[in-house]
Design an enzyme around this catalytic site. Sequence first.
Site, mmCIF file in Angstrom:
data_model
loop_
_atom_site.group_PDB
_atom_site.id
_atom_site.type_symbol
_atom_site.label_atom_id
_atom_site.label_comp_id
_atom_site.label_asym_id
_atom_site.label_seq_id
_atom_site.Cartn_x
_atom_site.Cartn_y
_atom_site.Cartn_z
ATOM 1 N N ILE A 217 0.830 -1.210 0.000
ATOM 2 C CA ILE A 217 0.000 0.000 0.000
ATOM 3 C C ILE A 217 0.867 1.264 0.000
ATOM 4 O O ILE A 217 2.029 1.233 0.400
ATOM 5 C CB ILE A 217 -0.996 0.005 1.191
ATOM 6 C CG1 ILE A 217 -0.286 -0.117 2.540
ATOM 7 C CG2 ILE A 217 -2.003 -1.124 1.017
ATOM 8 C CD1 ILE A 217 -1.234 -0.001 3.733
ATOM 9 N N PRO A 218 0.279 2.380 -0.454
ATOM 10 C CA PRO A 218 1.020 3.640 -0.550
ATOM 11 C C PRO A 218 0.813 4.517 0.682
ATOM 12 O O PRO A 218 0.093 4.150 1.613
ATOM 13 C CB PRO A 218 0.382 4.292 -1.774
ATOM 14 C CG PRO A 218 -1.053 3.873 -1.682
ATOM 15 C CD PRO A 218 -1.061 2.505 -1.054
ATOM 16 N N ASN A 220 -0.475 7.700 0.640
ATOM 17 C CA ASN A 220 -1.477 8.781 0.590
ATOM 18 C C ASN A 220 -2.764 8.426 1.340
ATOM 19 O O ASN A 220 -3.442 9.319 1.843
ATOM 20 C CB ASN A 220 -1.758 9.219 -0.848
ATOM 21 C CG ASN A 220 -2.221 8.113 -1.744
ATOM 22 O OD1 ASN A 220 -1.950 6.942 -1.483
ATOM 23 N ND2 ASN A 220 -2.917 8.452 -2.810
ATOM 24 N N LYS A 243 2.648 -5.000 3.183
ATOM 25 C CA LYS A 243 3.846 -4.150 3.206
ATOM 26 C C LYS A 243 3.353 -2.715 3.128
ATOM 27 O O LYS A 243 2.775 -2.279 2.147
ATOM 28 C CB LYS A 243 4.737 -4.474 2.004
ATOM 29 C CG LYS A 243 6.222 -4.263 2.217
ATOM 30 C CD LYS A 243 6.666 -2.834 2.333
ATOM 31 C CE LYS A 243 6.743 -2.100 1.008
ATOM 32 N NZ LYS A 243 7.002 -0.656 1.190
ATOM 33 N N PRO A 277 12.056 -1.545 -2.984
ATOM 34 C CA PRO A 277 12.961 -2.444 -3.717
ATOM 35 C C PRO A 277 13.453 -3.620 -2.878
ATOM 36 O O PRO A 277 13.943 -4.605 -3.433
ATOM 37 C CB PRO A 277 14.135 -1.522 -4.088
ATOM 38 C CG PRO A 277 13.556 -0.136 -4.031
ATOM 39 C CD PRO A 277 12.526 -0.160 -2.947
ATOM 40 N N SER A 297 2.267 3.966 -7.737
ATOM 41 C CA SER A 297 2.534 4.600 -9.031
ATOM 42 C C SER A 297 2.480 3.571 -10.167
ATOM 43 O O SER A 297 2.710 2.378 -9.957
ATOM 44 C CB SER A 297 3.907 5.256 -9.004
ATOM 45 O OG SER A 297 4.900 4.270 -8.795
ATOM 46 N N GLU A 319 -3.868 -0.831 -8.569
ATOM 47 C CA GLU A 319 -4.602 0.441 -8.592
ATOM 48 C C GLU A 319 -3.536 1.521 -8.677
ATOM 49 O O GLU A 319 -2.777 1.730 -7.734
ATOM 50 C CB GLU A 319 -5.450 0.559 -7.313
ATOM 51 C CG GLU A 319 -6.608 1.498 -7.481
ATOM 52 C CD GLU A 319 -6.305 2.853 -6.898
ATOM 53 O OE1 GLU A 319 -5.897 3.732 -7.702
ATOM 54 O OE2 GLU A 319 -6.463 3.038 -5.698
ATOM 55 N N GLY A 321 -1.835 5.147 -11.075
ATOM 56 C CA GLY A 321 -1.965 6.602 -11.181
ATOM 57 C C GLY A 321 -3.096 7.049 -12.087
ATOM 58 O O GLY A 321 -3.807 6.245 -12.679
ATOM 59 N N CYS A 382 -4.948 9.541 -6.126
ATOM 60 C CA CYS A 382 -4.784 8.911 -7.435
ATOM 61 C C CYS A 382 -5.831 9.390 -8.422
ATOM 62 O O CYS A 382 -5.561 9.508 -9.608
ATOM 63 C CB CYS A 382 -4.856 7.397 -7.282
ATOM 64 S SG CYS A 382 -6.330 6.850 -6.415
ATOM 65 N N GLU A 479 1.174 12.758 -13.839
ATOM 66 C CA GLU A 479 0.556 12.847 -12.519
ATOM 67 C C GLU A 479 1.442 13.714 -11.617
ATOM 68 O O GLU A 479 2.554 13.326 -11.268
ATOM 69 C CB GLU A 479 0.431 11.424 -11.937
ATOM 70 C CG GLU A 479 -0.334 11.355 -10.653
ATOM 71 C CD GLU A 479 -0.543 9.917 -10.168
ATOM 72 O OE1 GLU A 479 0.421 9.134 -10.159
ATOM 73 O OE2 GLU A 479 -1.688 9.590 -9.804
ATOM 74 N N ILE A 480 0.932 14.879 -11.211
ATOM 75 C CA ILE A 480 1.722 15.785 -10.364
ATOM 76 C C ILE A 480 1.633 15.347 -8.908
ATOM 77 O O ILE A 480 2.578 15.438 -8.151
ATOM 78 C CB ILE A 480 1.237 17.244 -10.534
ATOM 79 C CG1 ILE A 480 1.403 17.682 -11.996
ATOM 80 C CG2 ILE A 480 1.989 18.178 -9.588
ATOM 81 C CD1 ILE A 480 0.832 19.052 -12.324
ATOM 82 N N PHE A 481 0.476 14.875 -8.511
ATOM 83 C CA PHE A 481 0.251 14.400 -7.141
ATOM 84 C C PHE A 481 0.522 15.507 -6.130
ATOM 85 O O PHE A 481 1.208 15.328 -5.131
ATOM 86 C CB PHE A 481 1.130 13.185 -6.854
ATOM 87 C CG PHE A 481 0.364 12.036 -6.261
ATOM 88 C CD1 PHE A 481 -0.661 11.429 -6.964
ATOM 89 C CD2 PHE A 481 0.668 11.550 -4.991
ATOM 90 C CE1 PHE A 481 -1.366 10.371 -6.426
ATOM 91 C CE2 PHE A 481 -0.037 10.490 -4.443
ATOM 92 C CZ PHE A 481 -1.057 9.905 -5.166
#
Length: 581
Positions: A217-218, A220, A243, A277, A297, A319, A321, A382, A479-481
């Site tokens: 998961i990210p 945001n 993770k 990574p 991303s 899921e 950008g 996103c 995507e600027i995000f």
Amino acid sequence: MAARRAASSILSRRPIPRPVAASSIGESALLGAGSARGWLPGALHRFSSAPAAAAAAATEEPIQPPVDVKYTKLLINGNFVDAASGRTFATVDPRTGDVIAHVAEGDAEDINRAVAAARRAFDEGPWPRMTAYERCRVLLRFADLIEQHAEEIAALETWDGGKTLEQTRGMEVPMVARYMRYYAGWADKIHGLVVPADGPHHVQVLHEPIGVAGQIIPWNFPLLMFAWKVGPALACGNAVVLKTAEQTPLSALFVASLLHEAGLPEGVLNVVSGFGPTAGAALCSHMGVDKLAFTGSTGTGKIVLELAARSNLKPVTLELGGKSPFIVMDDADVDQAVELAHRALFFNQVCRYVHDVLRAIALLATSFDSFLWFVLEQGQCCCAGSRTFVHERVYDEFVEKSKARALNRVVGDPFRRGVEQGPQIDGEQFKKILRYVQSGVDSGATLVAGGDRAGSRGFYIQPTVFADVKDEMKIAQEEIFGPVQTILKFSTVEEVVRRANDSPYGLAAGVFTQRLDAANTMARALRVGTVWVNTYDVFDAAVPFGGYKMSGVGREKGVYSLRNYLQTKAVVTPIKDAAWL
Ligand code: NAI
Ligand code: MG
């Protein structure tokens, strides 16, 4: 640098009144709305609409978060443990750049341990073998515990990620409980089929849990992505290795401890903090993982898919950008369209204030509660409506009003009441966004608001608006995000559909019009996973979400999310002396 000059001059401009919608609400109503929940010190500084004061909020002393960090280790087999390497990494407060806590840094060895625990829990443990009703009850108890600990969870999420407390407490934490109850409700309603065959055969189609799910998961939406992924996986009887994002490890560890308090058997959910990574890639490549789900991303999504293919061909949902169009037709009420487009872009850091304002003017009366939490995230979303297409007949008025709205956006400490926008997640995103702003200026777009950092420390960025944006500009394609709105002009429905679809992404779109025929035409023509008509960011638990094209693979939420976590098995037996076939 032109952008910097333009932006810093904003700090000395006179206050610009809020648009009609906002100024129609009295101060007392605003105070009343939040006071019952006990706002933090400094609350009464909020609601200055002066850009200078708004930016100054970002330079004030940060408010002490009302929570302690309890969990910083990896959660493996029901225990909090150090990383095998003994290493830790710092998670940082985006308001200041200061370290909040040092967190155990999982890597391939810890992923091995976590997958082994999950395998045992799935292959031998009670979770897949208990009745579906018992699993349902664990998830329901978990939802209750989320509500009981809402204040702590919200504060942790705000501290680690910089989103406003109003958003985390008022919307995200309640949504996590809601999602969990939704999936709890599914647990005992997953059943197969008996299908007729061309012969004397009894054919059952069984829906089985898929096994061990790896989930990445990210940063945001750390809590919400936990809910979107862990909820359906557990409801279907699977075991999980999650993770978290290295920027925001704290909230998942906290809620995972609550899930165990709710009765989850050991090893069913394992949480590994760490970097992409190392820990992330090890999870994707692991031969003991049966399924992967990833949010983040598009570039990393491709790596995840490749690692899955090169190892054991585990199925993958992605899921990713977006560069979602928000289309304003010429019949639109411009004030409403400006407000909605503003939030469609800047979401992931608005506040209850906006909620109250919008309730008061009965704007977007339907689905509003689901909508509102997605309005606050400093553009780190996103599905941000990041290409604002405006019909030429209302374009000039729209740009002027969008500028005024952005200049009135209150940037500051996310723990402070009334703040609409907190800091970006980290220095990397902060710098990336400012590079995009420079690119917009260099490519000839007109910077009408913002364009620089806000305050002098932390990762705050001024709400930024570009007009006269052209399709080929980088700021209209990538995507600027971040809190950067790009406004483009169009003339016809055919033209705007063609331009909106001319993107490698296809996550979502907004259409703002009174004309049913135009709305229907566009809703079907837009190549995206979600079309919001006269609303945006409605995220109901039952509504599927996901992308076309390079915005992703598969769907989450709703009944569709269950398919990601189930195998389909046909069982065929002969029938002797069948009374019927
Ligand atoms: P990212 O996609 O690299 O990170 C998301 C998750 O993937 C994190 O948990 C990370 O540790 C993990 N990850 C990274 N590399 C990996 C690998 N090789 N194997 C397995 N897992 C890996 O995103 P990042 O670097 O945090 O942000 C960069 C940009 O990505 C943002 O500026 C934004 O444009 C986009 N993004 C999009 C999100 C969305 O919801 N669509 C969420 C987060 C970022
Ligand atoms: Mg952090």
